[in-house]
Design a protein around this motif. Structure first.
Motif, PDB file in Angstrom:
ATOM      1  N   THR A  16       0.857  -1.263   0.055  1.00  0.00           N
ATOM      2  CA  THR A  16      -0.067   0.032   0.176  1.00  0.00           C
ATOM      3  C   THR A  16       0.693   1.293   0.014  1.00  0.00           C
ATOM      4  O   THR A  16       0.378   2.473   0.026  1.00  0.00           O
ATOM      5  N   SER A  17       2.274   1.265  -0.042  1.00  0.00           N
ATOM      6  CA  SER A  17       2.984   2.309  -0.131  1.00  0.00           C
ATOM      7  C   SER A  17       2.895   3.113  -1.423  1.00  0.00           C
ATOM      8  O   SER A  17       2.949   2.501  -2.326  1.00  0.00           O
ATOM      9  N   PRO A  18       2.767   4.357  -1.415  1.00  0.00           N
ATOM     10  CA  PRO A  18       2.550   5.019  -2.664  1.00  0.00           C
ATOM     11  C   PRO A  18       3.465   5.364  -3.341  1.00  0.00           C
ATOM     12  O   PRO A  18       4.527   6.622  -2.858  1.00  0.00           O
ATOM     13  N   ILE A  19       4.161   4.703  -4.424  1.00  0.00           N
ATOM     14  CA  ILE A  19       5.359   4.820  -4.689  1.00  0.00           C
ATOM     15  C   ILE A  19       5.684   5.158  -6.280  1.00  0.00           C
ATOM     16  O   ILE A  19       6.530   5.926  -6.615  1.00  0.00           O
ATOM     17  N   PHE A  20       4.556   4.848  -6.870  1.00  0.00           N
ATOM     18  CA  PHE A  20       4.612   5.036  -8.448  1.00  0.00           C
ATOM     19  C   PHE A  20       3.780   6.225  -8.767  1.00  0.00           C
ATOM     20  O   PHE A  20       2.568   6.779  -8.375  1.00  0.00           O
ATOM     21  N   ALA A  21       4.459   7.103  -9.586  1.00  0.00           N
ATOM     22  CA  ALA A  21       4.078   8.330 -10.305  1.00  0.00           C
ATOM     23  C   ALA A  21       2.787   7.977 -11.233  1.00  0.00           C
ATOM     24  O   ALA A  21       2.912   6.727 -11.860  1.00  0.00           O
ATOM     25  N   ASP A  40      -9.807   7.571 -11.349  1.00  0.00           N
ATOM     26  CA  ASP A  40      -9.708   8.330 -10.088  1.00  0.00           C
ATOM     27  C   ASP A  40     -10.682   9.232  -9.893  1.00  0.00           C
ATOM     28  O   ASP A  40     -11.709   9.266  -8.733  1.00  0.00           O
ATOM     29  N   ARG A  41     -11.490   9.939 -11.025  1.00  0.00           N
ATOM     30  CA  ARG A  41     -12.536  10.832 -10.822  1.00  0.00           C
ATOM     31  C   ARG A  41     -13.646   9.918 -10.747  1.00  0.00           C
ATOM     32  O   ARG A  41     -14.884  10.518  -9.833  1.00  0.00           O
ATOM     33  N   LEU A  42     -13.877   8.689 -11.053  1.00  0.00           N
ATOM     34  CA  LEU A  42     -15.099   7.924 -10.899  1.00  0.00           C
ATOM     35  C   LEU A  42     -14.980   7.338  -9.477  1.00  0.00           C
ATOM     36  O   LEU A  42     -15.939   6.420  -9.206  1.00  0.00           O
ATOM     37  N   GLY A  43     -13.963   7.173  -8.976  1.00  0.00           N
ATOM     38  CA  GLY A  43     -13.478   6.736  -7.603  1.00  0.00           C
ATOM     39  C   GLY A  43     -13.125   4.938  -7.747  1.00  0.00           C
ATOM     40  O   GLY A  43     -13.296   4.483  -6.746  1.00  0.00           O
ATOM     41  N   LEU A  44     -12.922   4.567  -8.701  1.00  0.00           N
ATOM     42  CA  LEU A  44     -12.405   3.182  -9.027  1.00  0.00           C
ATOM     43  C   LEU A  44     -11.196   2.754  -8.244  1.00  0.00           C
ATOM     44  O   LEU A  44     -10.974   1.936  -7.841  1.00  0.00           O
ATOM     45  N   VAL A  45     -10.191   3.578  -8.627  1.00  0.00           N
ATOM     46  CA  VAL A  45      -8.873   3.545  -8.028  1.00  0.00           C
ATOM     47  C   VAL A  45      -8.437   5.007  -7.562  1.00  0.00           C
ATOM     48  O   VAL A  45      -8.011   5.758  -8.618  1.00  0.00           O
ATOM     49  N   VAL A  46      -8.452   5.345  -6.494  1.00  0.00           N
ATOM     50  CA  VAL A  46      -8.078   6.497  -6.011  1.00  0.00           C
ATOM     51  C   VAL A  46      -6.681   6.530  -5.251  1.00  0.00           C
ATOM     52  O   VAL A  46      -6.638   6.043  -4.135  1.00  0.00           O
ATOM     53  N   PRO A  47      -5.686   7.142  -5.968  1.00  0.00           N
ATOM     54  CA  PRO A  47      -4.292   7.111  -5.480  1.00  0.00           C
ATOM     55  C   PRO A  47      -4.289   8.175  -4.101  1.00  0.00           C
ATOM     56  O   PRO A  47      -5.016   9.102  -4.142  1.00  0.00           O
ATOM     57  N   GLN A  48      -3.242   8.039  -3.737  1.00  0.00           N
ATOM     58  CA  GLN A  48      -2.653   8.828  -2.403  1.00  0.00           C
ATOM     59  C   GLN A  48      -2.249  10.246  -3.250  1.00  0.00           C
ATOM     60  O   GLN A  48      -1.689  10.241  -4.199  1.00  0.00           O
ATOM     61  N   ARG A  49      -1.945  11.298  -2.501  1.00  0.00           N
ATOM     62  CA  ARG A  49      -1.608  12.410  -3.281  1.00  0.00           C
ATOM     63  C   ARG A  49      -0.531  12.955  -2.380  1.00  0.00           C
ATOM     64  O   ARG A  49      -0.254  12.851  -1.213  1.00  0.00           O
ATOM     65  N   THR A  50       0.555  13.616  -2.763  1.00  0.00           N
ATOM     66  CA  THR A  50       1.816  14.175  -2.368  1.00  0.00           C
ATOM     67  C   THR A  50       1.208  15.390  -1.765  1.00  0.00           C
ATOM     68  O   THR A  50       0.155  15.933  -2.116  1.00  0.00           O
ATOM     69  N   ALA A  51       2.275  16.056  -1.376  1.00  0.00           N
ATOM     70  CA  ALA A  51       1.976  17.543  -0.759  1.00  0.00           C
ATOM     71  C   ALA A  51       1.696  18.640  -1.827  1.00  0.00           C
ATOM     72  O   ALA A  51       0.865  19.472  -1.710  1.00  0.00           O
ATOM     73  N   GLY A  52       2.108  18.240  -3.102  1.00  0.00           N
ATOM     74  CA  GLY A  52       2.009  19.010  -4.264  1.00  0.00           C
ATOM     75  C   GLY A  52       0.696  18.620  -4.989  1.00  0.00           C
ATOM     76  O   GLY A  52       0.318  18.946  -6.230  1.00  0.00           O
ATOM     77  N   LYS A  53       0.068  17.613  -4.569  1.00  0.00           N
ATOM     78  CA  LYS A  53      -1.245  17.032  -4.979  1.00  0.00           C
ATOM     79  C   LYS A  53      -0.961  16.137  -6.314  1.00  0.00           C
ATOM     80  O   LYS A  53      -1.889  15.863  -7.186  1.00  0.00           O
ATOM     81  N   SER A  54       0.320  15.827  -6.639  1.00  0.00           N
ATOM     82  CA  SER A  54       0.607  14.880  -7.582  1.00  0.00           C
ATOM     83  C   SER A  54      -0.117  13.426  -7.062  1.00  0.00           C
ATOM     84  O   SER A  54      -0.006  13.114  -5.999  1.00  0.00           O
ATOM     85  N   ARG A  55      -0.451  12.554  -7.948  1.00  0.00           N
ATOM     86  CA  ARG A  55      -0.945  11.177  -7.797  1.00  0.00           C
ATOM     87  C   ARG A  55       0.046  10.128  -7.441  1.00  0.00           C
ATOM     88  O   ARG A  55       1.298  10.287  -8.119  1.00  0.00           O
ATOM     89  N   ARG A  56       0.123   9.457  -6.653  1.00  0.00           N
ATOM     90  CA  ARG A  56       1.025   8.332  -6.136  1.00  0.00           C
ATOM     91  C   ARG A  56       0.411   7.082  -6.019  1.00  0.00           C
ATOM     92  O   ARG A  56      -0.561   6.878  -5.149  1.00  0.00           O
ATOM     93  N   TYR A  57       0.648   6.126  -6.827  1.00  0.00           N
ATOM     94  CA  TYR A  57       0.041   4.946  -6.913  1.00  0.00           C
ATOM     95  C   TYR A  57       0.838   3.763  -6.075  1.00  0.00           C
ATOM     96  O   TYR A  57       2.115   3.833  -6.011  1.00  0.00           O
ATOM     97  N   SER A  58       0.298   2.896  -5.456  1.00  0.00           N
ATOM     98  CA  SER A  58       0.679   1.769  -4.726  1.00  0.00           C
ATOM     99  C   SER A  58       0.745   0.421  -5.659  1.00  0.00           C
ATOM    100  O   SER A  58       0.173   0.390  -6.644  1.00  0.00           O
ATOM    101  N   MET A  59       1.511  -0.452  -5.228  1.00  0.00           N
ATOM    102  CA  MET A  59       1.485  -1.870  -5.862  1.00  0.00           C
ATOM    103  C   MET A  59      -0.057  -2.428  -5.999  1.00  0.00           C
ATOM    104  O   MET A  59      -0.498  -2.819  -6.713  1.00  0.00           O
TER     105      MET A  59
END
Length: 147
Positions: A16-21, A40-59
């Motif tokens: 679950t670690s958010p490591i992938f851009a 992400d908009r549909l809520g199917l897979v919602v990645p975590q966000r960095t402080a700068g609001k970039s998406r970060r995906y886990s495995m």
């Protein structure tokens, strides 16, 4: 003792670690980055966000993206896929809760061998003191169907 030269000692990683851009996650999932944004908009897979609001995906997110692609390839609609993922996540959470309760019960049985931990009755599950038994219902109920 923690090895200070080991990066994992400072940042433990798991599925679950958010490591992938988004570009890397899209490549790993075999999709376009725009598809990931839509999911992400549909809520199917919602990645975590960095402080700068970039998406970060886990495995785990990447595995879910692959599952979405598989289900979509089988003709399942996005709404159907969303419901399937919700149910799978619910099952995973319930399995985790069951394991947690089993560990708590096992700990209780080890810490208090021979004692009754709980009993079930009409009012639900009730704790019992060591050496006590629940009161039994001795009333008789007669059922007669309406004619």
């Amino acid at each position: 003792m923690m090895d200070r030269t080991d990066p994992a000692a400072h940042w433990p990683m798991d599925e679950t670690s958010p490591i992938f851009a988004i570009a890397m996650a899209a490549e790993l999932a075999g999709m376009h980055a725009q598809t990931l944004r839509q999911y992400d908009r549909l809520g199917l897979v919602v990645p975590q966000r960095t402080a700068g609001k970039s998406r970060r995906y886990s495995m785990r997110d990447v595995v879910q993206l692959r599952e979405i692609a598989r289900l979509g390839g089988e003709g399942v609609s996005l709404e159907g896929i969303k419901r399937i993922l919700e149910l799978e996540n619910q099952v995973t959470a319930l399995q985790s809760r069951v394991r947690e309760l089993e560990r708590a019960l096992a700990d209780e049985l080890v810490n208090r061998p021979g004692s009754r931990v709980f009993a079930a009755g009409e009012s639900g599950v009730v704790p019992l003191k060591h050496g006590t038994r629940p009161a039994r219902q001795t009333s008789v109920v007669v059922w007669r169907p309406l004619r």
